[in-house]
Design a protein around this motif. Structure first.
Motif, PDB file in Angstrom:
ATOM      1  N   VAL A  63       0.848  -1.182   0.000  1.00 16.21           N
ATOM      2  CA  VAL A  63       0.000   0.000   0.000  1.00 16.21           C
ATOM      3  C   VAL A  63       0.892   1.244   0.000  1.00 16.21           C
ATOM      4  O   VAL A  63       1.908   1.293   0.698  1.00 16.21           O
ATOM      5  CB  VAL A  63      -0.928   0.003   1.232  1.00 16.21           C
ATOM      6  CG1 VAL A  63      -1.699   1.318   1.344  1.00 16.21           C
ATOM      7  CG2 VAL A  63      -1.894  -1.170   1.152  1.00 16.21           C
ATOM      8  N   ARG A  64       0.519   2.230  -0.793  1.00 13.17           N
ATOM      9  CA  ARG A  64       1.306   3.457  -0.900  1.00 13.17           C
ATOM     10  C   ARG A  64       1.470   4.120   0.461  1.00 13.17           C
ATOM     11  O   ARG A  64       0.539   4.227   1.241  1.00 13.17           O
ATOM     12  CB  ARG A  64       0.603   4.414  -1.863  1.00 13.17           C
ATOM     13  CG  ARG A  64       1.346   5.715  -2.103  1.00 13.17           C
ATOM     14  CD  ARG A  64       0.504   6.660  -2.918  1.00 13.17           C
ATOM     15  NE  ARG A  64       0.245   6.160  -4.259  1.00 13.17           N
ATOM     16  CZ  ARG A  64      -0.589   6.745  -5.107  1.00 13.17           C
ATOM     17  NH1 ARG A  64      -1.254   7.831  -4.736  1.00 13.17           N
ATOM     18  NH2 ARG A  64      -0.770   6.244  -6.313  1.00 13.17           N
ATOM     19  N   ARG A  65       2.682   4.584   0.715  1.00 13.78           N
ATOM     20  CA  ARG A  65       2.966   5.272   1.974  1.00 13.78           C
ATOM     21  C   ARG A  65       2.715   6.772   1.847  1.00 13.78           C
ATOM     22  O   ARG A  65       2.603   7.307   0.760  1.00 13.78           O
ATOM     23  CB  ARG A  65       4.419   5.035   2.386  1.00 13.78           C
ATOM     24  CG  ARG A  65       4.754   3.577   2.687  1.00 13.78           C
ATOM     25  CD  ARG A  65       6.206   3.442   3.087  1.00 13.78           C
ATOM     26  NE  ARG A  65       6.557   2.065   3.409  1.00 13.78           N
ATOM     27  CZ  ARG A  65       7.775   1.681   3.774  1.00 13.78           C
ATOM     28  NH1 ARG A  65       8.756   2.577   3.839  1.00 13.78           N
ATOM     29  NH2 ARG A  65       8.017   0.410   4.064  1.00 13.78           N
ATOM     30  N   GLY A  66       2.666   7.440   3.008  1.00 13.83           N
ATOM     31  CA  GLY A  66       2.600   8.891   3.023  1.00 13.83           C
ATOM     32  C   GLY A  66       1.261   9.474   3.429  1.00 13.83           C
ATOM     33  O   GLY A  66       1.174  10.659   3.733  1.00 13.83           O
ATOM     34  N   LEU A  67       0.213   8.646   3.451  1.00 15.07           N
ATOM     35  CA  LEU A  67      -1.104   9.148   3.845  1.00 15.07           C
ATOM     36  C   LEU A  67      -1.381   8.661   5.263  1.00 15.07           C
ATOM     37  O   LEU A  67      -1.956   7.593   5.480  1.00 15.07           O
ATOM     38  CB  LEU A  67      -2.172   8.648   2.866  1.00 15.07           C
ATOM     39  CG  LEU A  67      -3.503   9.422   2.849  1.00 15.07           C
ATOM     40  CD1 LEU A  67      -3.269  10.872   2.462  1.00 15.07           C
ATOM     41  CD2 LEU A  67      -4.481   8.786   1.887  1.00 15.07           C
ATOM     42  N   ASP A  68      -0.938   9.450   6.239  1.00 12.74           N
ATOM     43  CA  ASP A  68      -1.020   9.010   7.630  1.00 12.74           C
ATOM     44  C   ASP A  68      -1.583  10.092   8.546  1.00 12.74           C
ATOM     45  O   ASP A  68      -1.121  10.304   9.652  1.00 12.74           O
ATOM     46  CB  ASP A  68       0.347   8.551   8.130  1.00 12.74           C
ATOM     47  CG  ASP A  68       1.438   9.598   7.911  1.00 12.74           C
ATOM     48  OD1 ASP A  68       1.100  10.693   7.418  1.00 12.74           O
ATOM     49  OD2 ASP A  68       2.604   9.314   8.225  1.00 12.74           O
ATOM     50  N   GLY A  69      -2.589  10.811   8.075  1.00 13.92           N
ATOM     51  CA  GLY A  69      -3.258  11.823   8.876  1.00 13.92           C
ATOM     52  C   GLY A  69      -2.850  13.216   8.454  1.00 13.92           C
ATOM     53  O   GLY A  69      -2.053  13.382   7.544  1.00 13.92           O
ATOM     54  N   PRO A  70      -3.413  14.228   9.074  1.00 14.11           N
ATOM     55  CA  PRO A  70      -4.351  14.172  10.201  1.00 14.11           C
ATOM     56  C   PRO A  70      -5.804  13.924   9.815  1.00 14.11           C
ATOM     57  O   PRO A  70      -6.663  13.829  10.680  1.00 14.11           O
ATOM     58  CB  PRO A  70      -4.210  15.581  10.811  1.00 14.11           C
ATOM     59  CG  PRO A  70      -3.909  16.450   9.646  1.00 14.11           C
ATOM     60  CD  PRO A  70      -3.059  15.623   8.730  1.00 14.11           C
ATOM     61  N   LYS A 131      -4.929  -0.553  -7.278  1.00 11.15           N
ATOM     62  CA  LYS A 131      -4.686   0.528  -8.235  1.00 11.15           C
ATOM     63  C   LYS A 131      -5.860   1.498  -8.255  1.00 11.15           C
ATOM     64  O   LYS A 131      -5.677   2.718  -8.363  1.00 11.15           O
ATOM     65  CB  LYS A 131      -4.464  -0.048  -9.634  1.00 11.15           C
ATOM     66  CG  LYS A 131      -3.136  -0.772  -9.821  1.00 11.15           C
ATOM     67  CD  LYS A 131      -2.980  -1.194 -11.277  1.00 11.15           C
ATOM     68  CE  LYS A 131      -1.640  -1.865 -11.517  1.00 11.15           C
ATOM     69  NZ  LYS A 131      -1.461  -2.257 -12.941  1.00 11.15           N
ATOM     70  N   ALA A 132      -7.054   0.966  -8.152  1.00  9.54           N
ATOM     71  CA  ALA A 132      -8.248   1.818  -8.141  1.00  9.54           C
ATOM     72  C   ALA A 132      -8.236   2.740  -6.926  1.00  9.54           C
ATOM     73  O   ALA A 132      -8.571   3.924  -7.021  1.00  9.54           O
ATOM     74  CB  ALA A 132      -9.512   0.952  -8.151  1.00  9.54           C
ATOM     75  N   VAL A 133      -7.853   2.204  -5.767  1.00  6.76           N
ATOM     76  CA  VAL A 133      -7.766   3.021  -4.557  1.00  6.76           C
ATOM     77  C   VAL A 133      -6.786   4.167  -4.760  1.00  6.76           C
ATOM     78  O   VAL A 133      -7.074   5.330  -4.455  1.00  6.76           O
ATOM     79  CB  VAL A 133      -7.338   2.160  -3.347  1.00  6.76           C
ATOM     80  CG1 VAL A 133      -7.077   3.050  -2.135  1.00  6.76           C
ATOM     81  CG2 VAL A 133      -8.402   1.128  -3.020  1.00  6.76           C
ATOM     82  N   HIS A 134      -5.607   3.850  -5.287  1.00  9.24           N
ATOM     83  CA  HIS A 134      -4.583   4.874  -5.488  1.00  9.24           C
ATOM     84  C   HIS A 134      -5.028   5.931  -6.495  1.00  9.24           C
ATOM     85  O   HIS A 134      -4.770   7.130  -6.307  1.00  9.24           O
ATOM     86  CB  HIS A 134      -3.274   4.220  -5.944  1.00  9.24           C
ATOM     87  CG  HIS A 134      -2.604   3.418  -4.882  1.00  9.24           C
ATOM     88  ND1 HIS A 134      -1.674   2.430  -5.158  1.00  9.24           N
ATOM     89  CD2 HIS A 134      -2.730   3.438  -3.529  1.00  9.24           C
ATOM     90  CE1 HIS A 134      -1.256   1.897  -4.034  1.00  9.24           C
ATOM     91  NE2 HIS A 134      -1.882   2.487  -3.031  1.00  9.24           N
ATOM     92  N   ARG A 135      -5.707   5.509  -7.573  1.00 10.78           N
ATOM     93  CA  ARG A 135      -6.159   6.466  -8.577  1.00 10.78           C
ATOM     94  C   ARG A 135      -7.164   7.459  -7.991  1.00 10.78           C
ATOM     95  O   ARG A 135      -7.093   8.660  -8.243  1.00 10.78           O
ATOM     96  CB  ARG A 135      -6.784   5.748  -9.775  1.00 10.78           C
ATOM     97  CG  ARG A 135      -5.782   5.167 -10.758  1.00 10.78           C
ATOM     98  CD  ARG A 135      -6.456   4.858 -12.082  1.00 10.78           C
ATOM     99  NE  ARG A 135      -7.511   3.879 -11.957  1.00 10.78           N
ATOM    100  CZ  ARG A 135      -7.328   2.560 -12.079  1.00 10.78           C
ATOM    101  NH1 ARG A 135      -6.119   2.076 -12.303  1.00 10.78           N
ATOM    102  NH2 ARG A 135      -8.343   1.734 -11.963  1.00 10.78           N
TER     103      ARG A 135
END
Length: 350
Positions: A63-70, A131-135
């Motif tokens: 899963v792509r990193r970097g989306l961790d809040g807030p 891939k759909a989630v990331h798009r």
């Protein structure tokens, strides 16, 4: 069909909220009516009542990193019961006041998954659901960003006027957001390319003095027509007598047939959902609304005017004020305004 997943998602979350998870490491889940090669996505609620969407993925996928809040959280989460061990992409919303917008995001994810799964016939490890989630997140994440300065009162007033007109157009045509090109840098707020509307909002007393930015803002499109609408706004203290920009955003989203596209326009206009709570207390009401045909005789400065006066067009950064309390020009009748807007919607749809 747009909106068909929203009732299912909201129903699942509503039922799960009545029995939240018992500890920080647990989730209550319910399957959603979408199929993937690894099973259905799940609606989930954690022990704090935060909403999650769990999308099944292969165990080897990252899963792509970097989306961790807030506001948003995306991480890989394994779930298991007596029979199954399954990995999921766990997308969660950490702000309860943004639940409604998060629902729209999740609806978009489910629609993207359904389309991706039907188009991909190869049962490879790299399943299309992730891939759909990331798009979808690429399209939506700017709306949830907390960077950047929040809008001031004058900026909110300007956006309030534009959203007031947008909601009116969307009531007659759910695709009318395509006319709202001001946020994308067009010199007019709404345009079909031939006909256009420039929106001005003024606040404070009975003033009807509008500020014009540049020499082209009150130039009609080539071979077309331009109308100017001036909303005189008054600050309100009670939701019963006024509305916030947040209220108008919610209304526009409920009327629009492409929520993702409209959210992108809002981001371009400087509106971010992460700032919504601070905007809720800034209430306006429309005290007066005037429409004008911007044509010969209307007080304005344009590049054609400077050319006729033999002033070099190298003059730049021109701004000026037009006092609409002084007549002429005379406001248009409601009938003429309605006919003009109807013609714009017909032209946009043709």
């Amino acid at each position: 069909m747009k909106g068909r997943f929203r009732p299912a998602v909201e129903d699942r979350w509503r039922d799960l909220a009545d029995r939240p998870a018992s500890s920080p490491h647990r989730l209550r889940t319910a399957p959603l009516p979408v199929s993937t090669r690894s099973g259905p996505p799940l609606a989930a609620v954690d022990h704090e009542g935060h909403r999650h969407l769990l999308v099944p993925i292969a165990s080897g996928q990252r899963v792509r990193r970097g989306l961790d809040g807030p506001v948003l959280l995306l991480r890989k989460r394994p779930l298991e019961d007596a029979e199954v061990y399954q990995s999921y992409a766990d997308l969660g919303c950490l702000r309860r006041d943004l639940d409604d917008v998060f629902t729209g995001l999740c609806e978009d994810v489910l629609e993207e998954i359904e389309g991706s799964e039907s188009e991909s016939a190869s049962p490879t490890r790299d399943a299309p659901a992730l891939k759909a989630v990331h798009r979808v997140l690429d399209r939506w994440r700017a709306l949830f960003q907390t960077s950047g300065s929040p809008l001031g009162v004058d900026q909110l007033a300007a956006l309030f006027g534009e959203l007031t007109l947008l909601a009116r157009l969307l009531e007659d045509d759910p695709s009318a957001h395509r006319l709202w090109l001001g946020p994308s840098g067009n010199r007019h707020d709404f345009t079909t390319g031939t006909d256009a509307v420039e929106v001005k909002s003024v606040t404070g007393g009975n003033a009807l003095r509008v500020r014009v930015h540049g020499l082209r803002q009150l130039e009609a499109p080539e071979g077309g027509n331009l109308r100017l609408v001036c909303f005189r706004l008054e600050r309100a203290t009670d939701p019963a007598s006024g509305s916030s920009v947040v209220d108008l955003v919610a209304r526009a989203l409920s009327l629009c047939d492409d929520e993702s596209a409209l959210l992108g326009l809002l981001v371009e206009a400087g509106y971010r959902t992460a700032d919504a709570e601070r905007y809720r207390s800034v209430l306006f009401r429309v005290a007066e609304e005037r429409w004008y045909a911007v044509e010969k005789g209307f007080p304005r400065l344009t590049s054609q005017d400077l050319t006729a006066a033999e002033v070099p067009i190298t003059v730049t950064d021109v701004e000026y004020t037009v006092d609409l309390a002084v007549e002429p020009p005379h406001p248009l009748s409601r009938t003429r305004v309605e006919r003009y807007l109807e013609a714009m919607l017909v032209e946009e749809g043709s």
